[in-house]
Write an enzyme that holds these catalytic residues in place. Structure first.
Site, PDB file in Angstrom:
ATOM      1  N   ASP A  93       0.860  -1.184   0.000  1.00  5.69           N
ATOM      2  CA  ASP A  93       0.000   0.000   0.000  1.00  5.69           C
ATOM      3  C   ASP A  93       0.898   1.236   0.000  1.00  5.69           C
ATOM      4  O   ASP A  93       2.117   1.134   0.069  1.00  5.69           O
ATOM      5  CB  ASP A  93      -0.961  -0.019   1.188  1.00  5.69           C
ATOM      6  CG  ASP A  93      -0.245   0.062   2.530  1.00  5.69           C
ATOM      7  OD1 ASP A  93       0.978   0.278   2.558  1.00  5.69           O
ATOM      8  OD2 ASP A  93      -0.921  -0.081   3.562  1.00  5.69           O
ATOM      9  N   ASP A 268      -8.086  -7.689   0.411  1.00  4.95           N
ATOM     10  CA  ASP A 268      -7.200  -7.855   1.558  1.00  4.95           C
ATOM     11  C   ASP A 268      -7.934  -7.364   2.786  1.00  4.95           C
ATOM     12  O   ASP A 268      -8.843  -6.534   2.697  1.00  4.95           O
ATOM     13  CB  ASP A 268      -5.905  -7.050   1.385  1.00  4.95           C
ATOM     14  CG  ASP A 268      -6.099  -5.591   1.785  1.00  4.95           C
ATOM     15  OD1 ASP A 268      -5.675  -5.211   2.888  1.00  4.95           O
ATOM     16  OD2 ASP A 268      -6.714  -4.833   0.997  1.00  4.95           O
ATOM     17  N   CYS A 306     -12.650 -28.697   6.983  1.00  9.55           N
ATOM     18  CA  CYS A 306     -11.414 -27.982   6.683  1.00  9.55           C
ATOM     19  C   CYS A 306     -10.223 -28.936   6.730  1.00  9.55           C
ATOM     20  O   CYS A 306     -10.100 -29.736   7.660  1.00  9.55           O
ATOM     21  CB  CYS A 306     -11.211 -26.853   7.689  1.00  9.55           C
ATOM     22  SG  CYS A 306      -9.669 -25.931   7.460  1.00  9.55           S
ATOM     23  N   CYS A 308      -6.991 -27.937   6.909  1.00 12.92           N
ATOM     24  CA  CYS A 308      -5.778 -27.241   7.351  1.00 12.92           C
ATOM     25  C   CYS A 308      -5.099 -28.008   8.484  1.00 12.92           C
ATOM     26  O   CYS A 308      -5.687 -28.887   9.117  1.00 12.92           O
ATOM     27  CB  CYS A 308      -6.094 -25.807   7.779  1.00 12.92           C
ATOM     28  SG  CYS A 308      -6.729 -25.617   9.459  1.00 12.92           S
ATOM     29  N   CYS A 311      -7.028 -27.997  11.883  1.00 13.27           N
ATOM     30  CA  CYS A 311      -8.220 -28.838  11.966  1.00 13.27           C
ATOM     31  C   CYS A 311      -7.896 -30.322  11.853  1.00 13.27           C
ATOM     32  O   CYS A 311      -8.613 -31.161  12.417  1.00 13.27           O
ATOM     33  CB  CYS A 311      -9.213 -28.429  10.880  1.00 13.27           C
ATOM     34  SG  CYS A 311      -9.964 -26.807  11.163  1.00 13.27           S
ATOM     35  N   HIS A 337      -5.463 -21.399  10.658  1.00 12.99           N
ATOM     36  CA  HIS A 337      -6.797 -21.837  10.234  1.00 12.99           C
ATOM     37  C   HIS A 337      -7.556 -20.730   9.513  1.00 12.99           C
ATOM     38  O   HIS A 337      -8.119 -20.960   8.436  1.00 12.99           O
ATOM     39  CB  HIS A 337      -7.633 -22.325  11.416  1.00 12.99           C
ATOM     40  CG  HIS A 337      -9.075 -22.486  11.030  1.00 12.99           C
ATOM     41  ND1 HIS A 337      -9.538 -23.564  10.313  1.00 12.99           N
ATOM     42  CD2 HIS A 337     -10.134 -21.652  11.186  1.00 12.99           C
ATOM     43  CE1 HIS A 337     -10.829 -23.389  10.049  1.00 12.99           C
ATOM     44  NE2 HIS A 337     -11.216 -22.249  10.571  1.00 12.99           N
TER      45      HIS A 337
END
Length: 372
Positions: A93, A268, A306, A308, A311, A337
């Protein structure tokens, strides 16, 4: 050979678009969510973590990296990619949001913005050219122009004056960094507050400057969700169809889906990582507050759907224990997560657009998050 800034729309489903944006550090498949790495790091995660969850691009913050460790120091180490050992694309940015959020310690003028460091109180000055020079030193793939982000409730007279100055700043940024320089591409930022005609004027002015992409700024600044969506659905569909559209600093899973339905390509927000550190986790069934006592002896995974690391390996009972004990691992597992969830959601979105089932996907998540 692919050229940085090349943008190809592959298919659409209503206003939703499935596309590819080329950068100097690789292609980005959109729609995409970009994890925020303010200080050159996504809090609590390593680059390996981000690669495992297939983060295609991360953000760096021009203002913060300029103050510490300094953009010239980063440049001497080969730029932010080398410094942070991140090989994929980076967007930086311009510091414009800090112009908005640090109003008590800044002073605006036509030339730029003077501000005091939040670290030691020292005085600094960002002109549009200075903001671009810092981003050149950081070596980001996508640079943002310096703009003023106007808060919700600003009157028309101030918003119009700010918009005109932002456009002049945008032209100065483009003049200082002509298209095609160093493989770094630049996005302009559509402002205009909550006045639809001013939003249209901003867009028209930026069209003539010919940026590689355009962002929508000045949303999620205190307005209601309905007011934000009203502006979003008004301005996004009339933005150039052949350039990426980036909605800055927004938001929740439903915000992302709403943005995609309006035609946004890039997002974002600090929300998933910040909320992770506060114990609020996003799942396919809605939000989970891991602090709640009901999870103290819950041996089920956070989200059975999930895949990930969190999880697959840990229970809600353990995640609650870590949070209540203020263990550092809590921040890491929760952040892993939440960002995995956001990135996986965007992967589902891309597949749904390709299959013509985006509306069904959106409705499913709207039902899951209906009480939010």
């Amino acid at each position: 050979m692919s050229i940085p800034g090349q943008f190809t729309v592959h298919t659409t489903d209503g206003q939703a678009r499935r596309a590819t944006l080329t950068t100097a550090h690789g292609e980005i498949q959109t729609p995409i969510f970009m994890p925020v790495g303010t200080q050159g790091t996504v809090k609590s995660l390593s680059p390996l973590d981000l690669e495992e969850m297939d983060a295609q691009i991360i953000l760096g913050n021009t203002y913060h990296l300029y103050l510490r460790p300094g953009d010239e120091l980063v440049a001497r180490r080969g730029g932010l990619h080398a410094f942070a050992n991140w090989k994929r694309p980076i967007l930086t940015d311009s510091g414009g949001f800090q112009v908005f959020s640090l109003q008590s310690i800044r002073k605006l003028s036509e030339e730029g913005v003077e501000f005091r460091s939040y670290i030691d109180g020292s005085k600094h000055f960002f002109s549009p050219e200075k903001a671009i020079d810092i981003q050149k030193n950081l070596g980001s793939d996508i640079m943002m122009v310096l703009d003023e982000c106007v808060g919700f409730g600003a009157d028309r007279q101030y918003t119009e004056k700010s918009l005109e100055m932002t456009t002049r700043w945008a032209q100065r940024c483009r003049d200082h960094h002509p298209r095609g320089t160093n493989g770094q591409i630049m996005f302009g930022i559509v402002q205009g507050g909550f006045f639809k005609d001013l939003r249209e004027r901003s867009l028209e002015q930026l069209r003539s400057i010919d940026f590689e992409g355009l962002a929508i700024g000045g949303l999620s600044v205190g307005e209601s969700t309905e007011e934000m969506y009203d502006i979003l659905h008004h301005i996004t569909p009339i933005m150039p169809a052949d350039k990426p559209r980036y909605l800055m600093g927004v938001g929740t899973p439903l915000d992302l889906l709403e943005g995609v339905s309006a035609g946004v390509d890039m997002f974002d927000c600090v929300l998933p990582s910040r909320n992770a550190r506060n114990g609020t986790l996003y799942t396919s069934k809605g939000k989970v507050n891991i602090k709640r006592a009901e999870f103290a002896e819950d041996d089920t995974p956070l989200d059975p759907e999930c895949g990930c690391y969190t999880c697959r390996n840990f229970t809600k009972a353990y995640l609650r224990h870590l949070y209540m004990a203020k263990e550092l691992l809590s921040y890491r597992l929760n952040t892993y997560h939440n960002l995995h969830f956001y990135l996986d959601l965007m992967q589902q979105v891309r597949a749904a657009i390709e299959n013509g089932t985006f509306t069904d996907l959106k409705q499913r998540y709207q039902a899951a998050y209906a009480t939010e």
